[in-house]
Design an enzyme around this catalytic site. Structure first.
Site, PDB file in Angstrom:
ATOM      1  N   LYS A 112       0.841  -1.208   0.000  1.00 42.37           N
ATOM      2  CA  LYS A 112       0.000   0.000   0.000  1.00 42.37           C
ATOM      3  C   LYS A 112       0.870   1.249   0.000  1.00 42.37           C
ATOM      4  O   LYS A 112       0.632   2.173  -0.764  1.00 42.37           O
ATOM      5  CB  LYS A 112      -0.894   0.034   1.246  1.00 42.37           C
ATOM      6  CG  LYS A 112      -2.135  -0.781   1.105  1.00 42.37           C
ATOM      7  CD  LYS A 112      -3.294   0.051   0.613  1.00 42.37           C
ATOM      8  CE  LYS A 112      -4.440  -0.891   0.396  1.00 42.37           C
ATOM      9  NZ  LYS A 112      -5.601  -0.598  -0.092  1.00 42.37           N
ATOM     10  N   LYS A 195      -5.943 -11.274  -7.997  1.00 44.46           N
ATOM     11  CA  LYS A 195      -7.181 -11.987  -7.655  1.00 44.46           C
ATOM     12  C   LYS A 195      -8.409 -11.115  -7.906  1.00 44.46           C
ATOM     13  O   LYS A 195      -8.320  -9.883  -7.871  1.00 44.46           O
ATOM     14  CB  LYS A 195      -7.097 -12.497  -6.231  1.00 44.46           C
ATOM     15  CG  LYS A 195      -7.534 -11.546  -5.167  1.00 44.46           C
ATOM     16  CD  LYS A 195      -7.583 -12.293  -3.845  1.00 44.46           C
ATOM     17  CE  LYS A 195      -7.918 -11.426  -2.766  1.00 44.46           C
ATOM     18  NZ  LYS A 195      -8.572 -10.923  -1.897  1.00 44.46           N
ATOM     19  N   LYS A 198     -13.553  -7.287  -4.927  1.00 48.32           N
ATOM     20  CA  LYS A 198     -14.766  -6.473  -5.024  1.00 48.32           C
ATOM     21  C   LYS A 198     -14.480  -4.979  -5.043  1.00 48.32           C
ATOM     22  O   LYS A 198     -15.335  -4.195  -5.426  1.00 48.32           O
ATOM     23  CB  LYS A 198     -15.749  -6.830  -3.911  1.00 48.32           C
ATOM     24  CG  LYS A 198     -15.180  -6.796  -2.509  1.00 48.32           C
ATOM     25  CD  LYS A 198     -16.282  -7.139  -1.525  1.00 48.32           C
ATOM     26  CE  LYS A 198     -15.952  -8.254  -0.567  1.00 48.32           C
ATOM     27  NZ  LYS A 198     -14.784  -8.047   0.288  1.00 48.32           N
TER      28      LYS A 198
END
Ligand code: AQP
Length: 332
Positions: A112, A195, A198
């Site tokens: 991040k 992957k 959402k």
């Protein structure tokens, strides 16, 4: 009997990844002499800014989806993380048994901060592995089904548990992480190296609530390679291999059977058939979901049952921990 704890973050619409990699599997595990605790990880969700209305709505949606996917609330506990104060209580205690150095080594955090500035990150993002450790340690879980990206966090959980046990005597069970099989890892339709998530762009995932026409369209537009030959090879053909995995999961045919069925076909026909197959299966699930979601009384009863089962165990653990370290504890 083995005890398993796992959660789902209400950070967006549930995807095929959540369904095939977690929820469908969780329902199957109920026949395997396993005691399961499933929670809606809404405290984890807030490390990224959420719309309050959506966050609340999705929390209840996930409860309904778990039941839709076959998780039986009479057998497994389904509960909401924010409704069990023990999660935040244990998190604060454990924060004092982990170092800034250890948390700074977490790959997810490092990823991040490599994309944006370290100083601008919310502290919750840095500390969430501790919340996660508490989620698991509260319940003396034997196993935690995790993606390989979470393995490091589980290792940290084990270290925290061992450290605490060393200081105060046996308190926490050190849980084992079980990485889901490679076939259970569903990849993005736009980038088969990462992957399906959402919180990525809408065309990269199939949402469980997508309309049939959108499902078909998204599969048609899914990236593939230029070879136009359908065969499974996750190294050199990750995109088509991912689609074969999804096809196999929904048709219950083996990959070999599917490859043989399509040996004279190109990608176009395969992707159209896959889209139609998934759309028809999700249509059945969506109808079931709608009925369950609208039955407010049943949902609340399920949550109440799950919360009360979970807090009975979690409160005992917090009281034991508080007692050992000298904190006064009383639940009125
Ligand atoms: N693509 C996937 N393939 C297999 N399993 C998956 N899971 C999620 N995506 C896939 C599994 O679903 C469970 C709940 O995951 P989560 O929603 O709490 O967190 P996540 O893994 O971080 O999922 P997302 O969709 O990528 O969420 P965001 O975008 O918010 O970070 C877990 O068991 C997970 O392994």
């Amino acid at each position: 009997m083995k005890r398993i704890v796992s959660g789902i973050k209400p950070t967006g619409e549930l995807t095929l990844g959540n369904y095939l990699g977690a929820m469908k599997r969780w329902a199957e595990m109920e026949n395997e002499n396993i005691e399961s605790f499933y929670f809606i990880a809404n405290l984890h969700a807030i490390t990224v800014r959420q719309d309050p209305f959506q966050l609340r709505k999705r929390t209840f949606d996930i409860v309904a989806w778990l039941i839709t996917c076959g998780v039986n609330p009479e057998k497994s506990l389904i509960f909401i993380q924010s409704m069990i104060p023990a999660h935040t209580e244990i998190c604060w205690v454990l924060t004092n048994y982990v170092t800034i150095g250890e948390l700074g080594k977490m790959t997810q955090f490092k990823d991040k901060v490599s994309k944006s500035s370290r100083e601008g990150q919310v502290a919750g993002l840095f500390e969430y592995p501790v919340l996660m450790a508490g989620d698991v340690l509260l319940y003396d879980a034997d196993e935690v089904p995790v993606g390989d990206d979470q393995m490091q966090h589980l290792e940290l959980t084990r270290n925290i548990a061992a450290r605490f046990n060393n200081l105060y005597g046996q308190t926490f069970k050190e849980p084992k992480g079980t990485v889901s099989k490679i076939t259970a890892r569903i990849m993005s339709l736009k980038n088969p190296e990462s992957k399906m998530s959402k919180s990525e762009t809408e065309d990269s995932y199939i949402a469980l609530e997508d309309k049939p026409e959108d499902i078909i369209k998204k599969f048609k537009r899914a990236v593939t390679d230029s070879e136009n030959q359908i065969r499974f090879d996750s190294e050199s053909k990750p995109a088509i291999s991912n689609l074969l995995n999804i096809y196999s999961a929904f048709s219950e045919k083996s990959i070999d059977e599917i490859v043989s069925d399509y040996k004279n076909e190109g990608y176009g026909k395969f992707k159209t058939d896959l889209g139609e197959l998934v759309a028809s299966k999700l249509d059945i699930l969506q109808k079931r979901f709608k009925e369950i979601r609208e039955d407010e009384e049943f949902l609340l009863k399920t949550i109440k049952r799950g919360n009360s089962g979970a807090s009975e165990i979690a409160d005992k653990k917090v009281s034991e921990v508080y007692e050992k370290i000298g904190l006064v504890y009383h639940r009125f």
